[in-house]
Motif scaffolding. Structure first.
Motif, PDB file in Angstrom:
ATOM      1  N   ALA B  70      -6.205   0.147  34.665  1.00 39.12           N
ATOM      2  CA  ALA B  70      -6.991   0.012  33.437  1.00 39.12           C
ATOM      3  C   ALA B  70      -6.127   0.379  32.233  1.00 39.12           C
ATOM      4  CB  ALA B  70      -8.223   0.909  33.500  1.00 39.12           C
ATOM      5  N   LEU B  71      -5.358   1.448  32.395  1.00 40.18           N
ATOM      6  CA  LEU B  71      -4.460   1.861  31.313  1.00 40.18           C
ATOM      7  C   LEU B  71      -3.421   0.768  31.047  1.00 40.18           C
ATOM      8  CD1 LEU B  71      -3.662   4.240  29.435  1.00 40.18           C
ATOM      9  CD2 LEU B  71      -1.957   4.837  31.158  1.00 40.18           C
ATOM     10  N   ALA B  72      -2.880   0.202  32.128  1.00 38.19           N
ATOM     11  CA  ALA B  72      -1.899  -0.870  31.964  1.00 38.19           C
ATOM     12  C   ALA B  72      -2.508  -2.024  31.174  1.00 38.19           C
ATOM     13  CB  ALA B  72      -1.420  -1.357  33.331  1.00 38.19           C
ATOM     14  N   GLY B  73      -3.786  -2.292  31.420  1.00 44.77           N
ATOM     15  CA  GLY B  73      -4.470  -3.348  30.674  1.00 44.77           C
ATOM     16  C   GLY B  73      -4.518  -3.039  29.190  1.00 44.77           C
ATOM     17  N   VAL B  74      -4.915  -1.823  28.853  1.00 44.90           N
ATOM     18  CA  VAL B  74      -5.024  -1.457  27.442  1.00 44.90           C
ATOM     19  C   VAL B  74      -3.650  -1.467  26.776  1.00 44.90           C
ATOM     20  CG1 VAL B  74      -5.718   0.340  25.841  1.00 44.90           C
ATOM     21  CG2 VAL B  74      -7.099  -0.122  27.843  1.00 44.90           C
ATOM     22  N   VAL B  75      -2.656  -0.990  27.506  1.00 44.11           N
ATOM     23  CA  VAL B  75      -1.302  -0.991  26.934  1.00 44.11           C
ATOM     24  C   VAL B  75      -0.854  -2.417  26.609  1.00 44.11           C
ATOM     25  CG1 VAL B  75       1.122  -0.546  27.470  1.00 44.11           C
ATOM     26  CG2 VAL B  75      -0.602   1.176  27.998  1.00 44.11           C
ATOM     27  N   GLN B  76      -1.110  -3.343  27.549  1.00 49.17           N
ATOM     28  CA  GLN B  76      -0.779  -4.748  27.288  1.00 49.17           C
ATOM     29  C   GLN B  76      -1.481  -5.245  26.038  1.00 49.17           C
ATOM     30  OE1 GLN B  76      -1.355  -7.647  30.539  1.00 49.17           O
ATOM     31  NE2 GLN B  76      -1.574  -5.849  31.811  1.00 49.17           N
ATOM     32  N   GLU B  77      -2.764  -4.909  25.920  1.00 48.93           N
ATOM     33  CA  GLU B  77      -3.540  -5.385  24.780  1.00 48.93           C
ATOM     34  C   GLU B  77      -2.920  -4.884  23.480  1.00 48.93           C
ATOM     35  OE1 GLU B  77      -5.893  -7.381  24.047  1.00 48.93           O
ATOM     36  OE2 GLU B  77      -6.408  -6.679  22.035  1.00 48.93           O
ATOM     37  N   VAL B 182     -20.008  -5.399  15.305  1.00 52.37           N
ATOM     38  CA  VAL B 182     -19.364  -5.078  16.580  1.00 52.37           C
ATOM     39  C   VAL B 182     -17.903  -4.715  16.306  1.00 52.37           C
ATOM     40  CG1 VAL B 182     -18.634  -6.016  18.786  1.00 52.37           C
ATOM     41  CG2 VAL B 182     -20.869  -6.616  17.863  1.00 52.37           C
ATOM     42  N   ASN B 183     -17.456  -3.605  16.862  1.00 46.77           N
ATOM     43  CA  ASN B 183     -16.046  -3.248  16.717  1.00 46.77           C
ATOM     44  C   ASN B 183     -15.268  -4.023  17.769  1.00 46.77           C
ATOM     45  OD1 ASN B 183     -13.522  -2.138  16.671  1.00 46.77           O
ATOM     46  ND2 ASN B 183     -14.243  -0.038  16.367  1.00 46.77           N
ATOM     47  N   THR B 184     -14.736  -5.171  17.356  1.00 47.66           N
ATOM     48  CA  THR B 184     -14.155  -6.079  18.354  1.00 47.66           C
ATOM     49  C   THR B 184     -12.917  -5.469  19.008  1.00 47.66           C
ATOM     50  OG1 THR B 184     -13.031  -7.197  16.547  1.00 47.66           O
ATOM     51  CG2 THR B 184     -15.002  -8.240  17.406  1.00 47.66           C
ATOM     52  N   ARG B 185     -12.212  -4.586  18.285  1.00 50.92           N
ATOM     53  CA  ARG B 185     -11.033  -4.006  18.908  1.00 50.92           C
ATOM     54  C   ARG B 185     -11.431  -3.175  20.132  1.00 50.92           C
ATOM     55  NH1 ARG B 185      -6.806  -0.364  15.625  1.00 50.92           N
ATOM     56  NH2 ARG B 185      -6.818  -2.193  14.299  1.00 50.92           N
ATOM     57  N   VAL B 186     -12.480  -2.389  19.952  1.00 49.38           N
ATOM     58  CA  VAL B 186     -12.966  -1.597  21.086  1.00 49.38           C
ATOM     59  C   VAL B 186     -13.426  -2.523  22.211  1.00 49.38           C
ATOM     60  CG1 VAL B 186     -14.722   0.033  21.836  1.00 49.38           C
ATOM     61  CG2 VAL B 186     -13.579   0.361  19.641  1.00 49.38           C
ATOM     62  N   VAL B 187     -14.080  -3.614  21.822  1.00 54.49           N
ATOM     63  CA  VAL B 187     -14.534  -4.563  22.844  1.00 54.49           C
ATOM     64  C   VAL B 187     -13.329  -5.105  23.624  1.00 54.49           C
ATOM     65  CG1 VAL B 187     -15.550  -6.841  23.192  1.00 54.49           C
ATOM     66  CG2 VAL B 187     -16.667  -5.195  21.695  1.00 54.49           C
ATOM     67  N   TYR B 188     -12.255  -5.438  22.908  1.00 55.21           N
ATOM     68  CA  TYR B 188     -11.065  -5.939  23.599  1.00 55.21           C
ATOM     69  C   TYR B 188     -10.540  -4.903  24.590  1.00 55.21           C
ATOM     70  CZ  TYR B 188     -10.811  -9.718  20.171  1.00 55.21           C
ATOM     71  OH  TYR B 188     -11.074 -10.808  19.407  1.00 55.21           O
ATOM     72  N   TRP B 189     -10.453  -3.663  24.129  1.00 56.79           N
ATOM     73  CA  TRP B 189      -9.962  -2.608  25.022  1.00 56.79           C
ATOM     74  C   TRP B 189     -10.851  -2.460  26.245  1.00 56.79           C
ATOM     75  CZ3 TRP B 189      -8.257   2.077  21.463  1.00 56.79           C
ATOM     76  CH2 TRP B 189      -7.219   1.640  20.625  1.00 56.79           C
ATOM     77  N   MET B 190     -12.148  -2.456  26.004  1.00 55.01           N
ATOM     78  CA  MET B 190     -13.070  -2.275  27.123  1.00 55.01           C
ATOM     79  C   MET B 190     -12.983  -3.453  28.092  1.00 55.01           C
ATOM     80  SD  MET B 190     -14.130   0.665  26.575  1.00 55.01           S
ATOM     81  CE  MET B 190     -15.265   0.823  27.947  1.00 55.01           C
ATOM     82  N   THR B 191     -12.762  -4.651  27.537  1.00 55.51           N
ATOM     83  CA  THR B 191     -12.618  -5.814  28.417  1.00 55.51           C
ATOM     84  C   THR B 191     -11.397  -5.642  29.318  1.00 55.51           C
ATOM     85  OG1 THR B 191     -13.535  -7.149  26.645  1.00 55.51           O
ATOM     86  CG2 THR B 191     -12.485  -8.314  28.462  1.00 55.51           C
ATOM     87  N   ALA B 195     -11.536  -5.392  33.273  1.00 57.78           N
ATOM     88  CA  ALA B 195     -10.747  -6.340  34.076  1.00 57.78           C
ATOM     89  C   ALA B 195      -9.722  -5.590  34.929  1.00 57.78           C
ATOM     90  CB  ALA B 195     -10.045  -7.346  33.174  1.00 57.78           C
ATOM     91  N   GLY B 196      -9.134  -4.532  34.351  1.00 59.45           N
ATOM     92  CA  GLY B 196      -8.153  -3.744  35.090  1.00 59.45           C
ATOM     93  C   GLY B 196      -8.775  -3.022  36.271  1.00 59.45           C
ATOM     94  N   VAL B 197      -9.958  -2.445  36.036  1.00 57.11           N
ATOM     95  CA  VAL B 197     -10.667  -1.738  37.111  1.00 57.11           C
ATOM     96  C   VAL B 197     -10.933  -2.696  38.274  1.00 57.11           C
ATOM     97  CG1 VAL B 197     -12.878  -0.709  37.728  1.00 57.11           C
ATOM     98  CG2 VAL B 197     -11.715   0.010  35.637  1.00 57.11           C
ATOM     99  N   LEU B 198     -11.470  -3.873  37.923  1.00 57.62           N
ATOM    100  CA  LEU B 198     -11.813  -4.831  38.977  1.00 57.62           C
ATOM    101  C   LEU B 198     -10.548  -5.316  39.697  1.00 57.62           C
ATOM    102  CD1 LEU B 198     -14.551  -6.885  37.103  1.00 57.62           C
ATOM    103  CD2 LEU B 198     -14.882  -5.168  38.882  1.00 57.62           C
TER     104      LEU B 198
END
Lengths: 251, 315, 340
Positions: B70-77, B182-191, B195-198
């Motif tokens: 999940a962290l790797a996902g956020v870092v990529q984003e 909607v804070n889209t940046r937060v939405v991107y991170w959460m996405t 996705a990373g968790v799954l």
């Protein structure tokens, strides 16, 4: 003579009727204005005429030939052309090339002919360049001819849109808000250019929000509301039409 | 025997499904196809292996791995994809190819190209329905259970929570979502986190199911996952679920067919591809997908245009 | 006296592959750089070409690895002419282009009407399937063992350096020819129309371009070039094995195009040379730097990491590549043909 007939045309997107049994006509050699509130379906109607969308039902006839359902390039071939409401210039092509690429029927657009490097292809290309430069001179963009189109200002892009359709030699030109967002001087220039071109035999069908433009420059005005034509006629008649007053001008 | 194959199909689908949902979420919210998604799965599988060395407990290790991916996902984003907004669908896609190369080959450099294993001792198979279905509780049932619960949790999250609604709003129309608070940046991170968790879970589950880990284990599933996403309909979570089931079941039915007909079972790899192409031909929006940007003209028209172009002459 | 083994090595491991990948990169540049079409299955088209070329030229050597099923044009033509290998080689190359182009056509027909990333996904799948099909079709392709002893023209027996240099020069001449033709077509109205589609397809459509057909042309021609290059590659290696055509190959071709500057045909050739040198370097680094066996294995993966980082960095900071495309698309060529 009737140039364009739209007969009972409807188009829905995901259950929403953008254009609803629309019927209208455009006479050859006239300037026809299309007005209506935002979301009335004006741009969609233009896209239906030029073939970007095909109608769900209804007929579109251009010069006694049905064109609905045809792909855009066949419609353009028959002498129709459209500009975009928000200019859609090819950003990294130069201004001149934006005009040249819009010409129709260039033999050089066949890969084989281009590849062979035939003299006649490049003769055509030189003629086209001359013609395109003349058009740019006409609209006053000559100095910028070799700049990438992305460097143009908003108003200049509108002019470029016009040059791109003129290079196709169309008989009917659909203009989607040709002077919206353009400064008054430039706007006046565009409008007198349209007037001149009409005198030389072209027909214009234009969407416009500026009522001064519509009521002073157009021969006929068509009013759309919620996908339907609710009124049409001479500017003075339309201005006095009760339905128009209520749904549009009054509001 | 048919029942057994259907059952195997479900197992197959449950490995694909978590990755497919992730790809779909990213496609919906970030509007690009993530070619590194398979490698995010591999990352999860390998970090499970790493943590297994410390915890000695597979479940705990898999949960720790989830955090890493999940962290790797956020870092990529933050580092890459946030800077590629408004650059169209292809720039982030190319970047994701770069990410895929970096992830897969970093893992290979560190762990070496050889297979690794969680060292699970698989129990004997369980037999149901008087021998109609024989299944291994760890190899088959664990993946199914994880997939079913994670999928349900995701669906609930998307449907009923505020975050889920924000994600769906962003997917529908980013600008409109932004305007309506909607804070889209937060939405991107959460996405990316979701996705990373799954992806991490499906990577661990894949490792459990096949018993070995290889640096290319996730990447080889990428095609199957994309097929599932497209068959189901891009941009719809229900579609991803349905698509995974269709692809998983067809793959295992193909085994049955090959058994009966003598067809080489190795051609199973072609099944997702065939489904993908068939979907693109017949119904590009997939089983339940919504139309995506602009009008898709019927194939008939396009081919007619091509033929007209040819007839008019390339010359 | 010059160390001829260096000539052999450079020709075989850097120059010839660089020329061959330059052809692939020119094909991809036509698709991506000029027309904006994403092809994630480059290795598939390249592999199809390699196998078609090999099947056409290589004589059947009976059952077993590299087994039967080949057309073996080499032995067929031997009856008629002394230039057998060259003729078989040309026929094989053309067949490779045709088959690869046809495969490209079949995958492009349903996908080119959809959003750009559908083509990416479909071609990714095609690349994977092409290689798997090759792996699984033992009677025709020799399965995992591949096709062995693929003939190539200009063999000089003991003078290995001559043989290798001759092949590198052959590839170079073909690159020049391809470059000349592609440059002509893309710096003409055709290329201009393609660029218009790349910039804004909807606008090009509304301005009356047959965008579908134009995209199809660019895609098929690009795929055919990749196929032809594949046949050359099979000749270079003298074997065709499925493992040569992995997705990593696709991505390194992508990097060549993006490094060179998509849309710039010259830049792309430079990119091919640079990236192939990187590969050559990783192959020879062991000898040059006394690497331990640990790093000797891993340097290949480090190369791919470097390519990945390069790809990300270019997309982020230099999307136009190191050599940007020329400002004006069209340019009248020096040599023209035909009357008027």
């Amino acid at each position: 003579m009737l140039l364009l007939e739209v007969d009972g045309v409807s188009k829905s997107f995901g259950g929403i009727r953008a254009v609803d049994k629309c019927t209208l006509e455009v006479e050859a050699g006239s300037i026809v204005g299309l007005i209506g509130p935002n979301g009335a379906g004006k741009s969609t109607l233009f896209n239906l005429v030029i073939g970007t969308y095909s109608p769900d039902v209804g007929r579109i006839v251009f010069r006694d030939e049905r064109i609905d359902g045809m792909p855009p390039y066949e419609i353009v071939e028959r002498g129709l052309a459209k500009t975009f409401q928000i200019p859609r210039e090819f950003r990294s092509l130069t201004v001149l090339e934006n005009v040249m690429v819009s010409a129709r029927g260039e033999p050089g657009e066949s890969p084989v002919l281009s590849l062979l490097g035939l003299r006649r292809v490049w003769r055509r290309e030189e003629e086209l360049e001359r013609k395109s430069r003349d058009l740019l001179a006409l609209i006053g963009l000559s100095e910028l001819a070799d700049e990438p189109a992305r460097n143009l200002s908003g108003g200049q892009k509108k002019l470029l849109e016009l040059a791109r359709v003129l290079v196709m030699d169309p008989s009917l030109i659909l203009l989607d808000e040709p002077v919206a967002g353009v400064n008054p001087t430039l706007s006046l220039k565009i409008l007198s250019l349209i007037e001149d071109l009409r005198k030389s035999g072209k027909t214009f069908f234009l969407i416009e929000h500026d009522m001064n433009v519509v009521f002073n420059r157009c021969d006929r005005v068509i009013v759309m509301h919620q996908g339907r034509v609710i009124a049409e006629g001479k500017p003075a008649e339309v201005r006095a039409h009760p339905a128009v007053l209520e749904s549009y001008l009054g509001g | 025997m048919v029942v057994q194959f259907l059952f195997n199909g479900l197992v197959q689908a449950s490995i694909v499904i978590l990755g497919a949902i992730g790809i779909n979420l990213l496609y919906g919210v970030k509007k690009f196809a993530n070619f590194a998604h398979g490698d995010m799965m591999t990352l999860g599988a390998y970090f499970t292996f790493v943590f297994l060395g410390g915890t000695r407990d597979l479940m705990t290790a898999a949960i720790w791995a989830v955090f890493v991916v999940a962290l790797a996902g956020v870092v990529q984003e933050v580092l890459i994809y946030a800077r590629l907004e408004n650059r169209g669908p292809v720039a982030p896609l190319v970047a994701s190819i770069g990410v895929s190369l970096v992830m897969q080959n970093s893992l290979t450099t560190y762990f070496g190209p050889a297979f690794l294993s969680y060292g699970i001792r698989y129990p004997d198979n369980w037999v149901f329905f008087g021998g109609a279905v024989s299944t291994n509780p760890i190899r088959d049932l664990v993946p199914m259970a994880v997939a079913a619960s994670a999928t349900t949790a995701t669906v609930v999250l998307l449907k009923y929570t505020k975050l889920g609604k924000a994600m769906r709003a962003t997917a529908d129309n980013r600008d409109l979502a932004r305007v309506s608070g909607v804070n889209t940046r937060v939405v991107y991170w959460m996405t990316w986190i979701l996705a990373g968790v799954l992806a991490s879970l499906s990577g661990s589950v894949l490792g459990v199911s096949i018993g070995t880990l290889a640096p290319s284990m996730g990447a080889t599933l990428l095609l199957t996952m994309f097929a599932a996403v497209i068959v189901g309909g891009i941009g719809s979570t229900t579609g991803a679920i349905l698509g995974s089931l269709v692809v998983g079941l067809s793959q295992s039915l193909f085994f049955l067919v090959s058994l009966v007909s003598g067809l080489d079972p190795r051609w199973q790899i072609a099944v997702p591809f065939a489904l993908l192409v068939a979907t693109l031909l017949v119904k590009p929006t997939g089983l339940v997908g919504r139309p995506i940007g602009g009008e898709i003209r019927p194939l008939r028209t396009e081919i007619a245009e091509m033929l007209k172009g040819i007839r008019r002459g390339l010359f | 006296m010059v160390d001829l083994s260096l000539v052999t090595d450079l020709s075989r491991a850097w120059i010839a592959p660089a020329f061959i990948f330059a052809i692939v990169a020119l094909g991809l540049n036509l698709q991506w750089g000029h027309a904006g079409l994403f092809n994630a299955g480059v290795a598939g088209f390249f592999g199809i070409g390699a196998y078609i070329g090999a099947i056409f030229t290589t004589p059947a050597i009976g059952p077993g690895p590299g087994g039967p099923g080949h057309l073996g044009l080499v032995s067929l033509f031997a009856i008629f002419t002394p230039y057998t290998v060259l003729i078989a080689f040309l026929v094989g190359g053309i067949a490779a282009m045709v088959v690869s182009g046809l495969v490209g056509l079949l995958i492009a027909i349903p996908t080119l009407r959809l959003r750009a990333d559908y083509l990416a996904i479909a071609t990714l799948a095609l690349g994977a399937i092409a290689v798997e099909s090759i792996r699984n079709s033992d009677p025709v392709t020799g399965g995992v063992y591949g096709i062995l002893r693929i003939p190539r023209p200009w063999e000089f027996g003991q003078d290995v350096w001559r043989t290798e240099l001759a092949y590198a020069i052959t590839a170079g001449v073909i690159v020049l020819l391809v470059f000349f033709l592609i440059q002509r077509a893309t710096r003409a109205p055709w290329g201009r129309a393609l660029k218009a589609i790349r910039e804004d397809e909807d606008a090009a459509l509304a301005l009356g371009k047959n965008t579908y057909f134009l995209k199809l042309q660019a895609f098929v021609i690009g795929a055919a070039l990749m196929g032809g290059a594949g046949a050359l590659f099979a000749g270079l290696l003298r074997v065709a094995v499925p493992d040569s055509f992995t997705p990593a190959l696709t991505f390194s071709i992508w990097t060549m195009v993006i490094v060179g500057g998509s849309g710039n045909n010259k830049g792309v050739i430079v990119g091919a040379f640079a990236l192939t040198f990187l590969e050559y370097f990783t192959l020879r680094a062991k000898d040059w730097f006394n690497l331990s066996s640990f790093w000797d294995i891993r340097i290949f993966y480090l190369r791919l990491i470097a390519i990945g980082l390069l790809l990300i960095a270019l997309i982020l900071f230099r999307p136009a590549g190191l050599v940007p495309e020329p400002r004006k698309v069209t340019k009248k060529p020096w040599i023209l043909f035909g009357s008027r």
